[in-house]
Write a protein that holds these residues in place. Structure first.
Motif, PDB file in Angstrom:
ATOM      1  N   ILE A 196      28.399   7.178  72.692  1.00 57.83           N
ATOM      2  CA  ILE A 196      27.634   7.872  71.922  1.00 57.83           C
ATOM      3  C   ILE A 196      26.634   7.448  71.003  1.00 57.83           C
ATOM      4  O   ILE A 196      25.349   7.768  70.607  1.00 57.83           O
ATOM      5  N   PHE A 197      26.937   6.273  70.469  1.00 56.03           N
ATOM      6  CA  PHE A 197      26.107   5.380  69.564  1.00 56.03           C
ATOM      7  C   PHE A 197      25.701   4.138  70.352  1.00 56.03           C
ATOM      8  O   PHE A 197      26.296   2.722  69.597  1.00 56.03           O
ATOM      9  N   GLY A 198      24.968   3.944  71.185  1.00 50.86           N
ATOM     10  CA  GLY A 198      24.615   2.804  71.898  1.00 50.86           C
ATOM     11  C   GLY A 198      25.545   2.281  73.067  1.00 50.86           C
ATOM     12  O   GLY A 198      26.209   3.296  73.502  1.00 50.86           O
ATOM     13  N   ASP A 199      25.658   1.091  73.423  1.00 52.87           N
ATOM     14  CA  ASP A 199      26.412   0.392  74.433  1.00 52.87           C
ATOM     15  C   ASP A 199      27.825  -0.186  74.193  1.00 52.87           C
ATOM     16  O   ASP A 199      28.228  -0.975  75.227  1.00 52.87           O
ATOM     17  N   HIS A 200      28.250   0.072  72.988  1.00 51.74           N
ATOM     18  CA  HIS A 200      29.461  -0.388  72.524  1.00 51.74           C
ATOM     19  C   HIS A 200      30.379   0.726  71.923  1.00 51.74           C
ATOM     20  O   HIS A 200      29.769   1.623  71.411  1.00 51.74           O
ATOM     21  N   LEU A 201      31.586   0.639  71.874  1.00 55.43           N
ATOM     22  CA  LEU A 201      32.335   1.818  71.102  1.00 55.43           C
ATOM     23  C   LEU A 201      32.515   1.671  69.774  1.00 55.43           C
ATOM     24  O   LEU A 201      32.401   0.629  69.250  1.00 55.43           O
ATOM     25  N   THR A 202      32.137   2.660  69.304  1.00 59.61           N
ATOM     26  CA  THR A 202      32.298   2.935  67.752  1.00 59.61           C
ATOM     27  C   THR A 202      33.444   4.300  67.413  1.00 59.61           C
ATOM     28  O   THR A 202      33.712   4.882  68.466  1.00 59.61           O
ATOM     29  N   ASP A 228      24.305  -2.256  59.294  1.00 59.86           N
ATOM     30  CA  ASP A 228      23.064  -2.171  59.010  1.00 59.86           C
ATOM     31  C   ASP A 228      22.956  -0.878  58.550  1.00 59.86           C
ATOM     32  O   ASP A 228      23.225   0.117  59.109  1.00 59.86           O
ATOM     33  N   PHE A 229      22.067  -0.764  57.276  1.00 57.99           N
ATOM     34  CA  PHE A 229      22.020   0.527  56.681  1.00 57.99           C
ATOM     35  C   PHE A 229      21.086   1.340  57.569  1.00 57.99           C
ATOM     36  O   PHE A 229      21.539   2.710  57.430  1.00 57.99           O
ATOM     37  N   LEU A 230      20.100   0.907  58.313  1.00 58.26           N
ATOM     38  CA  LEU A 230      19.399   2.123  59.050  1.00 58.26           C
ATOM     39  C   LEU A 230      20.253   2.461  60.293  1.00 58.26           C
ATOM     40  O   LEU A 230      20.244   3.754  60.527  1.00 58.26           O
ATOM     41  N   GLU A 231      21.055   1.617  60.977  1.00 57.45           N
ATOM     42  CA  GLU A 231      21.917   1.907  61.936  1.00 57.45           C
ATOM     43  C   GLU A 231      23.053   2.943  61.259  1.00 57.45           C
ATOM     44  O   GLU A 231      23.411   4.016  61.745  1.00 57.45           O
ATOM     45  N   GLN A 232      23.396   2.629  60.096  1.00 59.59           N
ATOM     46  CA  GLN A 232      24.423   3.592  59.330  1.00 59.59           C
ATOM     47  C   GLN A 232      23.870   4.826  59.274  1.00 59.59           C
ATOM     48  O   GLN A 232      24.496   6.005  59.211  1.00 59.59           O
ATOM     49  N   SER A 262      35.203  -0.748  56.952  1.00 58.33           N
ATOM     50  CA  SER A 262      34.508  -1.357  55.952  1.00 58.33           C
ATOM     51  C   SER A 262      35.411  -2.450  55.476  1.00 58.33           C
ATOM     52  O   SER A 262      35.036  -3.593  54.916  1.00 58.33           O
ATOM     53  N   LYS A 263      36.883  -2.124  55.176  1.00 58.80           N
ATOM     54  CA  LYS A 263      37.598  -3.236  54.548  1.00 58.80           C
ATOM     55  C   LYS A 263      38.250  -4.150  55.427  1.00 58.80           C
ATOM     56  O   LYS A 263      38.462  -5.116  55.148  1.00 58.80           O
ATOM     57  N   PHE A 264      38.613  -3.549  56.651  1.00 61.23           N
ATOM     58  CA  PHE A 264      39.482  -4.348  57.594  1.00 61.23           C
ATOM     59  C   PHE A 264      38.537  -5.022  58.870  1.00 61.23           C
ATOM     60  O   PHE A 264      39.231  -5.957  59.493  1.00 61.23           O
ATOM     61  N   GLU A 265      37.655  -4.600  59.226  1.00 62.50           N
ATOM     62  CA  GLU A 265      36.746  -4.761  60.329  1.00 62.50           C
ATOM     63  C   GLU A 265      36.028  -6.202  60.178  1.00 62.50           C
ATOM     64  O   GLU A 265      35.606  -6.228  59.263  1.00 62.50           O
ATOM     65  N   PRO A 266      36.555  -7.376  61.040  1.00 64.36           N
ATOM     66  CA  PRO A 266      35.865  -8.657  60.641  1.00 64.36           C
ATOM     67  C   PRO A 266      34.162  -8.449  60.389  1.00 64.36           C
ATOM     68  O   PRO A 266      33.752  -7.949  61.494  1.00 64.36           O
ATOM     69  N   THR A 267      33.811  -9.086  59.413  1.00 63.21           N
ATOM     70  CA  THR A 267      32.135  -9.287  59.663  1.00 63.21           C
ATOM     71  C   THR A 267      31.555  -9.743  60.683  1.00 63.21           C
ATOM     72  O   THR A 267      30.361  -9.619  60.823  1.00 63.21           O
ATOM     73  N   ASP A 268      32.175 -10.853  61.234  1.00 62.18           N
ATOM     74  CA  ASP A 268      31.511 -11.558  62.471  1.00 62.18           C
ATOM     75  C   ASP A 268      31.734 -10.953  63.665  1.00 62.18           C
ATOM     76  O   ASP A 268      31.434 -11.398  64.780  1.00 62.18           O
ATOM     77  N   LYS A 269      32.512  -9.672  63.788  1.00 52.38           N
ATOM     78  CA  LYS A 269      32.579  -9.171  65.027  1.00 52.38           C
ATOM     79  C   LYS A 269      31.590  -8.479  65.393  1.00 52.38           C
ATOM     80  O   LYS A 269      30.543  -7.850  64.697  1.00 52.38           O
ATOM     81  N   LYS A 270      31.095  -8.741  66.711  1.00 53.31           N
ATOM     82  CA  LYS A 270      29.734  -8.547  67.247  1.00 53.31           C
ATOM     83  C   LYS A 270      29.862  -6.711  67.457  1.00 53.31           C
ATOM     84  O   LYS A 270      28.805  -6.362  66.874  1.00 53.31           O
ATOM     85  N   ASN A 271      30.740  -6.392  68.182  1.00 51.92           N
ATOM     86  CA  ASN A 271      30.386  -4.977  68.478  1.00 51.92           C
ATOM     87  C   ASN A 271      31.415  -4.086  67.537  1.00 51.92           C
ATOM     88  O   ASN A 271      32.639  -3.782  67.878  1.00 51.92           O
ATOM     89  N   LYS A 272      30.933  -3.657  66.250  1.00 53.29           N
ATOM     90  CA  LYS A 272      31.747  -2.983  65.368  1.00 53.29           C
ATOM     91  C   LYS A 272      32.205  -1.600  65.640  1.00 53.29           C
ATOM     92  O   LYS A 272      30.819  -0.948  66.120  1.00 53.29           O
ATOM     93  N   LEU A 273      33.103  -1.080  65.145  1.00 56.45           N
ATOM     94  CA  LEU A 273      33.558   0.424  65.373  1.00 56.45           C
ATOM     95  C   LEU A 273      32.511   1.265  64.338  1.00 56.45           C
ATOM     96  O   LEU A 273      32.154   2.324  64.631  1.00 56.45           O
ATOM     97  N   TYR A 274      32.040   0.414  63.236  1.00 54.18           N
ATOM     98  CA  TYR A 274      31.176   1.169  62.332  1.00 54.18           C
ATOM     99  C   TYR A 274      30.150   0.277  62.167  1.00 54.18           C
ATOM    100  O   TYR A 274      30.288  -0.758  61.400  1.00 54.18           O
TER     101      TYR A 274
END
Length: 234
Positions: free
Chosen positions: A154-160, A91-95, A76-88
């Protein structure tokens, strides 16, 4: 201000936040806590975590003591907001879906530790696993295999970071000598993909192998011999 991370490479709960720190390339200060002399149980360490457990993350005056909450904080603090495939996910539904799986994984990890009888074996009060929990371990492996039959991760088609958490749970099974991985081909494929991450070998494979060796010695020779052996190898 540099983040301080108090952990030990052989402490399985330290794995998830450790991998997030490396995956995001965050500047952090390594604080190794010697579990072989139970440094985490000292009163000095209790000032950081009254539960006297690893890991601990300290960012200025802010302290967290649970690895998955650390992972959420770091993303939440360090991952760029414009990064496409986020580790976390943001979106609150996805969260909500993500956190549901994360909480189930915590239960699954607890199932593994019950099967391994971790607390009593590492305290020298038992020399056997609790076999009645093996079916529950196999149940969650089937669940993971089913999830991975439908998606690459585990959560879709990219690494989290949920992959980090579940990999930690699955790899902890290695301590039992479990070898029936062919029953879970999608789990095998997924772990093979994760093994290509530059930090996976250090954070997961090396520590799980060492823990498996230690656990075997604990069962065969007891706590004193096992701890003396691995302390001498440090």
């Amino acid at each position: 201000m540099t983040i301080e991370y108090y952990y030990h490479p052989l402490s399985p709960p330290s794995c998830v936040a450790w991998m997030v720190l490396k995956a995001l390339g965050i500047e952090w200060e390594e604080k190794i806590v010697d579990i072989f002399i139970e440094e985490q149980r000292t009163e000095e360490f209790a000032k950081l975590n009254p539960m006297k457990q690893l890991p601990v993350l300290k960012d200025g005056d802010f302290i967290l003591t649970e690895s998955r909450s650390m992972a959420i904080y770091l993303c939440s603090k360090f991952e760029p907001t414009d990064k496409k495939n986020k580790l976390y996910p943001r979106d609150f539904l996805e969260q909500s879906q993500f956190l549901e799986l994360m909480l189930r994984d915590i239960d699954n990890y607890q199932t593994v530790t019950k099967y391994l009888n971790v607390e009593l074996v590492f305290d020298g009060r038992a020399t056997k696993m609790v076999d009645e929990f093996l079916p529950n371990c196999e149940k969650f492996l089937r669940e993971y295999d089913g999830i991975l039959a439908k998606s690459e991760y585990i959560f879709g088609d990219h690494l989290t970071f949920l992959d980090f958490a579940c990999a930690h749970t699955v790899s902890t099974m290695r301590m039992s000598g479990f070898s029936e991985w062919d029953k879970y081909p999608n789990v095998k494929r997924w772990k093979q993909a994760l093994s290509k991450l530059p930090y996976f070998q250090q954070c997961v494979e090396e520590s799980s192998k060492t823990n498996a060796d230690m656990y075997k010695l604990l069962l065969e020779k007891g706590r004193e011999v096992a701890f003396n052996t691995f302390t001498a190898q440090k």
